[in-house]
Structure formats: structure tokens, C-alpha cells
Design a protein around this motif. Structure first.
Motif, PDB file in Angstrom:
ATOM      1  N   GLU A  82       0.843  -1.192   0.000  1.00 23.39           N
ATOM      2  CA  GLU A  82       0.000   0.000   0.000  1.00 23.39           C
ATOM      3  C   GLU A  82       0.877   1.241   0.000  1.00 23.39           C
ATOM      4  N   ARG A  83       0.661   2.095  -0.945  1.00 24.74           N
ATOM      5  CA  ARG A  83       1.464   3.317  -1.065  1.00 24.74           C
ATOM      6  C   ARG A  83       0.608   4.531  -0.688  1.00 24.74           C
ATOM      7  N   THR A  84       0.218   4.576   0.565  1.00 27.58           N
ATOM      8  CA  THR A  84      -0.652   5.653   1.036  1.00 27.58           C
ATOM      9  C   THR A  84       0.167   6.900   1.349  1.00 27.58           C
ATOM     10  N   HIS A  85      -0.174   7.980   0.703  1.00 33.43           N
ATOM     11  CA  HIS A  85       0.423   9.274   1.042  1.00 33.43           C
ATOM     12  C   HIS A  85      -0.636  10.030   1.851  1.00 33.43           C
ATOM     13  N   GLY A  86      -0.582   9.857   3.159  1.00 32.26           N
ATOM     14  CA  GLY A  86      -1.622  10.380   4.019  1.00 32.26           C
ATOM     15  C   GLY A  86      -1.432  11.833   4.391  1.00 32.26           C
ATOM     16  N   TRP A  87      -2.499  12.402   4.931  1.00 33.70           N
ATOM     17  CA  TRP A  87      -2.466  13.807   5.328  1.00 33.70           C
ATOM     18  C   TRP A  87      -1.388  14.087   6.365  1.00 33.70           C
ATOM     19  N   TRP A  88      -1.053  13.064   7.175  1.00 36.69           N
ATOM     20  CA  TRP A  88      -0.081  13.251   8.247  1.00 36.69           C
ATOM     21  C   TRP A  88       1.316  13.594   7.724  1.00 36.69           C
ATOM     22  N   GLU A  89       1.586  13.257   6.465  1.00 34.22           N
ATOM     23  CA  GLU A  89       2.903  13.556   5.912  1.00 34.22           C
ATOM     24  C   GLU A  89       3.146  15.059   5.795  1.00 34.22           C
ATOM     25  N   GLU A  90       2.067  15.832   5.802  1.00 33.15           N
ATOM     26  CA  GLU A  90       2.209  17.300   5.767  1.00 33.15           C
ATOM     27  C   GLU A  90       2.906  17.814   7.027  1.00 33.15           C
TER      28      GLU A  90
END
Length: 278
Positions: A82-90
Motif C-alpha cells: 500500500e502506497r498511502t500518502h496520508g495527510w499526516w505527511e504534511e
């Protein structure tokens, strides 16, 4: 192969589970590497979370390790691919990594459970309440740091997973700010407790002989019980717990706390009475 500078808790967990499978099979790192046709350091990098692993290689490893739990293998493959780029990366570089790790774990969770003793749980806090909690931190945060933490906490609340919490009466009565903020927080608790995915229970002071409510915990349920994680806050930061024995102990603790708490309806009545007192 690009190595990760700082693996997330989820990536570390995948590597840990692969190491557990290898050790259960009685294989050394060099033996596992030979079976896969890679170097020993490559296996170590996968198991430490600094290197990723594709589906084909992961399934080959599981086969070599004689793992027949196909549901578990599929869950590991999902974690790996899974390659999730989540909001938390901000918030990367702005917050401690444990904040980002918790948000990522929550995003992938099937169920969230929490026991809270001194504060209303973060997923249910108003912005004013959260700001007051972070303002009490020692050493003190700068205004910018405070704003970022409050923003992150508010973003975490935008989840749809089932959420169950048991809150001690102490957390409901302690005023982290003024009377108005406390009243607003209790009102928000009442509103959220009516949501289909939120269950709020209360442990009252007058419950006899119940020391278990002194243990605060966050239980993040994975796709399978063996992939659950328990988070404990300590004086030195957050601890992510994933050993089966410890997970079982926390599951038992939560069940006992839940069984002794007021049911959701009586809990809402209890919170409503406290709000009227303010």
C-alpha cells in the motif's frame, strides 16, 4: 534499492513480523538470504524496516518460512504494497515522528479503542480543550509548535473507523482550562456519543475496588489481532507495544474496564449531569 532514512511504525512492524517468521522457522539471516537469492544485509534491511519488500519476494519468504496462515500473509502484503500518502505527511519535520506514526496506524485501523483517566481522549477533544492540554506541556511549546499540534489533533478526528472509549470521571471533571471550555467539551462528548461509529462509556468515582481504570491506553486494531498495536504515553515519549503476550494483557484489561463501566446510555446521562453542574 532506496533505503528509508526513518521508517514509520507501520514499516517497522512489517519488518518485525518477517523477522519473527524467520526466527520461528529456525533460519539465520544468511540462510534466508540464500533462499531468496539476495545478500544477508538485504534481509536485515527488510527486517529493520529501512528497505521495502515487494509482494513476490514477501510471499516467497513466507513460503520458505513455512507460514501457512494465508490471511496473515495477505495482511503483510497489504502493509508492504500500500502506497498511502496520508495527510499526516504534511506534518513531517514539524512534529515528533510518534504523532505521524499514530495517525498512520489509525488510518489503517479496523477499530480504535481507548481508556483515558486524566484527559478527554484526543479524538474527542474540542480545539480549545486540546490547546489547553498542549499549553500545559513542560517544557513549554512555542506558539507555532502549539498551533501545529492542535491542527494535527483536529485532523486526526476526521476518521470513520469504529471508536470505543472508556473515560474515567476524573478526566471529565478536571478543568484543563476554564468553566466554559469544560462545558463545551462535555457538550461535544454528548454529541459525538450519538454518532454511529463512536461509543463512549464512563467509569464513575464511586465504583468500588477498581484500580484497573488507572491505566491509560490506546488500542489500534489491525486487520488481524496479531497485527494490533497498543500505544502508551510515557515521560520519555510514546511506546508502541506489539508483542502477543502484552497485547493479550491489554485486551484483557480493556474488557474488564469496559465491563465495569456504565453502558453508553447511562454514560450519556452521567456526562449530561456533569455539564449541567457547570
Amino acid at each position: 534499492m532506496v533505503l528509508r532514512r526513518e521508517p514509520t511504525a507501520r514499516q517497522l512492524r512489517l519488518g518485525l513480523e518477517l523477522r519473527r517468521l524467520r526466527e520461528a522457522a529456525g533460519l539465520a539471516v544468511r540462510e534466508a538470504a540464500a533462499l531468496l537469492g539476495v545478500s544477508g544485509p538485504a534481509i536485515s534491511q527488510i527486517e529493520s524496516g529501512v528497505a521495502g519488500v515487494g509482494e513476490q519476494r514477501l510471499r516467497r519468504l513466507a513460503s520458505h518460512y513455512a507460514c501457512t496462515d494465508h490471511e496473515f500473509i495477505d495482511a503483510l502484503v497489504a502493509m508492504a504494497t500500500e502506497r498511502t500518502h496520508g495527510w499526516w505527511e504534511e506534518y513531517e519535520g514539524l512534529l515528533p515522528t510518534s504523532f505521524l506514526d499514530l495517525a498512520e496506524l489509525e488510518h489503517h485501523a479496523c477499530l480504535l479503542r481507548e481508556v483515558s483517566v486524566l484527559y478527554v481522549p484526543g479524538l474527542l477533544q474540542t480545539e480549545d480543550y486540546a490547546r489547553a492540554v498542549f499549553s500545559a506541556r513542560v517544557p513549554e511549546l512555542t506558539q507555532e509548535e502549539l498551533d501545529v499540534r492542535v491542527s494535527h489533533r483536529m485532523r486526526r478526528q476526521q476518521h470513520a473507523q469504529p471508536y470505543e472509549t472508556v473515560i474515567h470521571e476524573a478526566a471529565l471533571r478536571i478543568r484543563v482550562s476554564d468553566r466554559a471550555a469544560s462545558r463545551n467539551q462535555l457538550q461535544q462528548l454528548l454529541e459525538l456519543s450519538e454518532s454511529n461509529h463512536v461509543t463512549v462509556r464512563v467509569i464513575p468515582f464511586d465504583l468500588d475496588d477498581f484500580a484497573r481504570a488507572s491505566s491509560t491506553m490506546t488500542h489500534v486494531c489491525g486487520p488481524l489481532p496479531k497485527l494490533d498495536t497498543v500505544l502508551r504515553d510515557t515521560l520519555h515519549g510514546s511506546a508502541f507495544i506489539d508483542s502477543e503476550a502484552q497485547l493479550n494483557a491489554y485486551r484483557t484489561s480493556f474488557r474488564k474496564v469496559e465491563a465495569a463501566s456504565l453502558d453508553p446510555s447511562r454514560s450519556r446521562d452521567f456526562i449530561n449531569r456533569l455539564a449541567k453542574e457547570l
